[in-house]
Motif scaffolding. Structure first.
Motif, PDB file in Angstrom:
ATOM      1  N   GLY A  48       0.837  -1.045   0.117  1.00 27.30           N
ATOM      2  CA  GLY A  48      -0.086  -0.089   0.138  1.00 27.30           C
ATOM      3  C   GLY A  48       0.815   1.283   0.087  1.00 27.30           C
ATOM      4  N   GLU A  49       2.018   1.119   0.298  1.00 26.85           N
ATOM      5  CA  GLU A  49       3.070   2.466   0.489  1.00 26.85           C
ATOM      6  C   GLU A  49       3.880   2.389  -0.814  1.00 26.85           C
ATOM      7  OE1 GLU A  49       5.193   1.968   3.970  1.00 26.85           O
ATOM      8  OE2 GLU A  49       3.329   2.348   5.232  1.00 26.85           O
ATOM      9  N   GLY A  50       3.584   1.580  -1.912  1.00 27.99           N
ATOM     10  CA  GLY A  50       4.332   1.514  -3.133  1.00 27.99           C
ATOM     11  C   GLY A  50       5.684   0.714  -3.094  1.00 27.99           C
ATOM     12  N   ILE A  51       5.903  -0.078  -2.007  1.00 29.29           N
ATOM     13  CA  ILE A  51       7.077  -0.688  -1.895  1.00 29.29           C
ATOM     14  C   ILE A  51       7.194  -1.995  -2.564  1.00 29.29           C
ATOM     15  CG2 ILE A  51       8.926  -1.636  -0.297  1.00 29.29           C
ATOM     16  CD1 ILE A  51       7.919   0.829   1.674  1.00 29.29           C
ATOM     17  N   SER A  52       8.094  -2.447  -3.345  1.00 28.82           N
ATOM     18  CA  SER A  52       8.026  -3.722  -3.811  1.00 28.82           C
ATOM     19  C   SER A  52       8.249  -4.804  -2.749  1.00 28.82           C
ATOM     20  CB  SER A  52       8.862  -3.947  -5.071  1.00 28.82           C
ATOM     21  OG  SER A  52       8.778  -3.171  -5.887  1.00 28.82           O
ATOM     22  N   ARG A  53       7.533  -5.805  -2.781  1.00 25.05           N
ATOM     23  CA  ARG A  53       7.490  -6.792  -1.732  1.00 25.05           C
ATOM     24  C   ARG A  53       7.444  -8.320  -2.324  1.00 25.05           C
ATOM     25  NH1 ARG A  53       8.582  -4.757   3.075  1.00 25.05           N
ATOM     26  NH2 ARG A  53       7.727  -2.721   3.435  1.00 25.05           N
ATOM     27  N   CYS A  54       7.334  -9.234  -1.688  1.00 26.34           N
ATOM     28  CA  CYS A  54       7.306 -10.677  -2.225  1.00 26.34           C
ATOM     29  C   CYS A  54       6.756 -11.515  -1.122  1.00 26.34           C
ATOM     30  CB  CYS A  54       8.775 -11.313  -2.605  1.00 26.34           C
ATOM     31  SG  CYS A  54       8.610 -13.006  -3.072  1.00 26.34           S
ATOM     32  N   HIS A  55       5.742 -12.409  -1.609  1.00 29.49           N
ATOM     33  CA  HIS A  55       5.040 -13.473  -0.540  1.00 29.49           C
ATOM     34  C   HIS A  55       5.715 -14.809  -0.896  1.00 29.49           C
ATOM     35  CE1 HIS A  55       1.239 -11.201   0.344  1.00 29.49           C
ATOM     36  NE2 HIS A  55       1.920 -11.161   1.339  1.00 29.49           N
ATOM     37  N   LEU A  56       6.429 -15.337  -0.191  1.00 28.68           N
ATOM     38  CA  LEU A  56       7.041 -16.675  -0.200  1.00 28.68           C
ATOM     39  C   LEU A  56       5.622 -17.448   0.349  1.00 28.68           C
ATOM     40  CD1 LEU A  56      10.485 -16.424   1.449  1.00 28.68           C
ATOM     41  CD2 LEU A  56       9.962 -16.292  -1.083  1.00 28.68           C
ATOM     42  N   VAL A  57       4.992 -18.268  -0.702  1.00 27.99           N
ATOM     43  CA  VAL A  57       3.890 -19.120  -0.050  1.00 27.99           C
ATOM     44  C   VAL A  57       4.465 -20.479   0.088  1.00 27.99           C
ATOM     45  CG1 VAL A  57       1.548 -20.022  -0.970  1.00 27.99           C
ATOM     46  CG2 VAL A  57       2.529 -17.968  -1.790  1.00 27.99           C
TER      47      VAL A  57
END
Length: 145
Positions: free
Chosen positions: A81-90
């Motif tokens: 929501g803050e425009g930061i790239s992230r990643c979900h490890l599922v």
């Protein structure tokens, strides 16, 4: 050949502690009618996704020891929501204890090759799998396991 990740399990005191945390998250996802999958959010997106998803796992370091793993099932980059790239490890919400190995603290995650990954407990070491985790941890720290 599968490639794995290693990550510190910050806040967990034991494998059982991690399992209880996962169980609580799964109950919450059921209440919210969300898919039954475990997500771990990280800032960086692994570059070797195909190798990781070819049977790879996330190995957890708990209290200074490589202690357990969870199979990776997906890697989903996203922007928060803050425009930061992230990643979900599922990951599968199943924790598999491994032969304990000392591991120093580090930030983020690291790659772990299949040849360097510790074996699962129960793969020829049934007696170690039946030991209390604290005893396994102590024996491993003494180089006896």
């Amino acid at each position: 050949m599968a490639l794995h990740l290693i990550k510190l399990c910050v806040g967990a005191e034991s494998i059982r502690d991690l399992e209880e945390w996962i169980e609580e998250r799964m109950r919450e996802r059921r209440r919210q009618k969300l898919p039954q999958e475990q997500l771990h959010t990280t800032r960086m997106v692994p570059k070797r996704v195909e190798e990781l998803l070819d049977g790879g796992s996330l190995y957890w370091v708990i209290k200074g020891q490589l202690a357990c793993r969870q199979r990776l099932v997906a890697i989903r980059p996203f922007t928060d929501g803050e425009g930061i790239s992230r990643c979900h490890l599922v990951m599968e919400p199943v924790v598999v204890p491994v032969s304990p190995r000392p591991y120093r603290p580090f930030q983020g995650w690291r790659y772990l090759t299949a040849k360097d990954a510790p074996p699962d407990l129960g793969d020829g070491s049934a007696s170690a799998a039946e030991m209390p985790e604290e005893l396994r941890r102590e024996l491993a720290s003494l180089g006896l396991l």
